[in-house]
Design a protein around this motif. Structure first.
Motif, mmCIF file in Angstrom:
data_model
loop_
_atom_site.group_PDB
_atom_site.id
_atom_site.type_symbol
_atom_site.label_atom_id
_atom_site.label_comp_id
_atom_site.label_asym_id
_atom_site.label_seq_id
_atom_site.Cartn_x
_atom_site.Cartn_y
_atom_site.Cartn_z
ATOM 1 N N ASP A 83 0.975 -1.103 0.011
ATOM 2 C CA ASP A 83 -0.114 -0.180 -0.045
ATOM 3 C C ASP A 83 0.841 1.184 -0.096
ATOM 4 O OD1 ASP A 83 -2.387 1.177 0.118
ATOM 5 O OD2 ASP A 83 -2.627 1.326 2.245
ATOM 6 N N LYS A 84 0.202 2.500 -0.057
ATOM 7 C CA LYS A 84 0.950 3.492 -0.188
ATOM 8 C C LYS A 84 2.058 3.719 1.169
ATOM 9 C CE LYS A 84 -0.023 8.332 -1.500
ATOM 10 N NZ LYS A 84 -1.133 9.404 -1.910
ATOM 11 N N LYS A 85 1.627 3.349 2.348
ATOM 12 C CA LYS A 85 2.309 3.407 3.385
ATOM 13 C C LYS A 85 2.667 2.424 4.132
ATOM 14 C CE LYS A 85 0.868 8.246 4.138
ATOM 15 N NZ LYS A 85 0.273 9.229 5.091
ATOM 16 N N LEU A 86 2.327 1.107 3.802
ATOM 17 C CA LEU A 86 2.134 0.114 4.749
ATOM 18 C C LEU A 86 2.401 -1.221 3.735
ATOM 19 C CD1 LEU A 86 1.748 -0.890 7.643
ATOM 20 C CD2 LEU A 86 -0.572 -1.187 6.883
ATOM 21 N N VAL A 87 3.119 -2.228 4.228
ATOM 22 C CA VAL A 87 3.151 -3.654 3.575
ATOM 23 C C VAL A 87 2.993 -4.628 4.446
ATOM 24 C CG1 VAL A 87 4.996 -4.842 2.393
ATOM 25 C CG2 VAL A 87 5.447 -2.634 2.035
ATOM 26 N N VAL A 88 1.971 -5.256 4.116
ATOM 27 C CA VAL A 88 1.335 -6.470 4.901
ATOM 28 C C VAL A 88 1.880 -7.716 4.152
ATOM 29 C CG1 VAL A 88 -0.799 -7.555 5.867
ATOM 30 C CG2 VAL A 88 -0.757 -5.075 5.545
ATOM 31 N N VAL A 89 2.370 -8.559 5.150
ATOM 32 C CA VAL A 89 2.994 -9.962 4.644
ATOM 33 C C VAL A 89 2.615 -11.032 5.439
ATOM 34 C CG1 VAL A 89 5.030 -11.039 4.272
ATOM 35 C CG2 VAL A 89 5.227 -8.564 4.113
ATOM 36 N N SER A 90 1.754 -11.882 4.724
ATOM 37 C CA SER A 90 1.362 -13.022 5.295
ATOM 38 C C SER A 90 2.421 -14.554 4.728
ATOM 39 C CB SER A 90 0.080 -13.599 5.014
ATOM 40 O OG SER A 90 -0.890 -12.924 5.566
ATOM 41 N N CYS A 91 2.948 -15.013 5.554
ATOM 42 C CA CYS A 91 3.948 -16.361 5.435
ATOM 43 C C CYS A 91 3.428 -17.353 5.931
ATOM 44 C CB CYS A 91 5.281 -16.112 6.140
ATOM 45 S SG CYS A 91 6.238 -14.776 5.678
ATOM 46 N N LEU A 92 3.743 -18.534 5.048
ATOM 47 C CA LEU A 92 3.600 -19.888 5.434
ATOM 48 C C LEU A 92 4.685 -20.865 5.243
ATOM 49 C CD1 LEU A 92 1.038 -21.973 5.889
ATOM 50 C CD2 LEU A 92 1.217 -22.314 3.194
ATOM 51 N N GLY A 110 7.358 -30.721 10.184
ATOM 52 C CA GLY A 110 6.457 -30.726 9.271
ATOM 53 C C GLY A 110 5.209 -30.043 9.313
ATOM 54 N N LYS A 111 5.181 -29.436 10.329
ATOM 55 C CA LYS A 111 3.845 -28.975 10.599
ATOM 56 C C LYS A 111 3.605 -27.379 9.877
ATOM 57 C CE LYS A 111 1.200 -26.439 14.290
ATOM 58 N NZ LYS A 111 1.048 -25.942 15.788
ATOM 59 N N LEU A 112 2.745 -27.028 9.072
ATOM 60 C CA LEU A 112 2.714 -25.723 8.690
ATOM 61 C C LEU A 112 2.187 -24.605 9.587
ATOM 62 C CD1 LEU A 112 0.833 -26.785 5.228
ATOM 63 C CD2 LEU A 112 3.036 -26.000 5.754
ATOM 64 N N THR A 113 2.960 -23.578 9.424
ATOM 65 C CA THR A 113 2.603 -22.502 10.162
ATOM 66 C C THR A 113 2.398 -21.189 9.497
ATOM 67 O OG1 THR A 113 4.066 -23.352 12.055
ATOM 68 C CG2 THR A 113 3.728 -20.904 12.291
ATOM 69 N N LYS A 114 1.448 -20.281 10.002
ATOM 70 C CA LYS A 114 1.426 -19.219 9.217
ATOM 71 C C LYS A 114 1.577 -17.774 10.100
ATOM 72 C CE LYS A 114 -2.454 -16.593 6.846
ATOM 73 N NZ LYS A 114 -3.965 -16.527 6.488
ATOM 74 N N GLU A 115 1.959 -16.922 9.688
ATOM 75 C CA GLU A 115 2.133 -15.649 10.405
ATOM 76 C C GLU A 115 1.974 -14.339 9.326
ATOM 77 O OE1 GLU A 115 5.210 -13.308 13.400
ATOM 78 O OE2 GLU A 115 5.586 -15.479 13.058
ATOM 79 N N THR A 116 1.205 -13.248 10.049
ATOM 80 C CA THR A 116 1.130 -11.954 9.314
ATOM 81 C C THR A 116 1.900 -10.957 10.096
ATOM 82 O OG1 THR A 116 -0.896 -12.906 8.404
ATOM 83 C CG2 THR A 116 -0.483 -10.642 8.123
ATOM 84 N N ARG A 117 2.678 -10.023 9.154
ATOM 85 C CA ARG A 117 3.173 -9.038 9.921
ATOM 86 C C ARG A 117 2.978 -7.816 9.028
ATOM 87 N NH1 ARG A 117 9.151 -10.688 12.394
ATOM 88 N NH2 ARG A 117 8.243 -12.359 13.904
ATOM 89 N N SER A 118 2.940 -6.634 9.638
ATOM 90 C CA SER A 118 3.025 -5.327 8.802
ATOM 91 C C SER A 118 4.306 -4.560 9.074
ATOM 92 C CB SER A 118 1.970 -4.548 9.391
ATOM 93 O OG SER A 118 0.721 -5.216 9.192
ATOM 94 N N PHE A 119 4.751 -3.861 7.900
ATOM 95 C CA PHE A 119 6.035 -3.224 7.694
ATOM 96 C C PHE A 119 5.720 -1.972 7.485
ATOM 97 C CE2 PHE A 119 7.228 -7.442 7.626
ATOM 98 C CZ PHE A 119 8.128 -7.728 8.691
ATOM 99 N N GLY A 120 6.351 -0.814 7.715
ATOM 100 C CA GLY A 120 6.625 0.451 7.060
ATOM 101 C C GLY A 120 7.170 0.507 5.767
ATOM 102 N N TRP A 163 13.204 -11.015 7.831
ATOM 103 C CA TRP A 163 12.013 -11.936 8.195
ATOM 104 C C TRP A 163 12.117 -13.005 7.509
ATOM 105 C CZ3 TRP A 163 6.495 -11.850 7.712
ATOM 106 C CH2 TRP A 163 5.999 -12.540 8.407
ATOM 107 N N LEU A 164 11.923 -12.576 6.045
ATOM 108 C CA LEU A 164 11.526 -13.758 5.145
ATOM 109 C C LEU A 164 12.935 -14.798 5.093
ATOM 110 C CD1 LEU A 164 10.182 -11.417 2.418
ATOM 111 C CD2 LEU A 164 8.935 -12.886 3.882
ATOM 112 N N SER A 165 13.763 -14.168 4.966
ATOM 113 C CA SER A 165 15.257 -15.049 4.943
ATOM 114 C C SER A 165 15.272 -15.868 6.093
ATOM 115 C CB SER A 165 16.403 -14.221 4.986
ATOM 116 O OG SER A 165 16.329 -13.367 3.747
#
Length: 70
Positions: free
Chosen positions: A14-23, A29-39, A51-53
């Motif tokens: 977005d214009k002022k925010l980046v929202v990221v959801s990771c799986l 072997g358990k799947l985990t999901k997390e969402t974070r927001s960044f400027g 974080w992604l790395s």
């Protein structure tokens, strides 16, 4: 639904925010999901990259909407 990528992220820019959801898969072997927001500053985007790395994310899908008007 079949999982194609077990370490992936979806990014909404977005214009002022980046929202990221990771799986990702944990060691057991358990799947985990997390969402974070960044400027959108360089420092915040470097934090996003780190974080992604750290999660071992290998694929990213990105969406960016251009909004017009008041």
């Amino acid at each position: 639904m079949e999982i194609t990528y077990s370490c992936c992220a979806g990014i909404d820019v977005d214009k002022k925010l980046v929202v990221v959801s990771c799986l990702w898969s944990t060691e057991n072997g358990k799947l985990t999901k997390e969402t974070r927001s960044f400027g959108i500053t360089t420092q915040e985007l470097l934090l996003l990259s780190s974080w992604l790395s750290s999660l071992g994310i290998t694929h990213v899908a990105m969406e960016s909407l251009t909004r017009t008007g008041a």
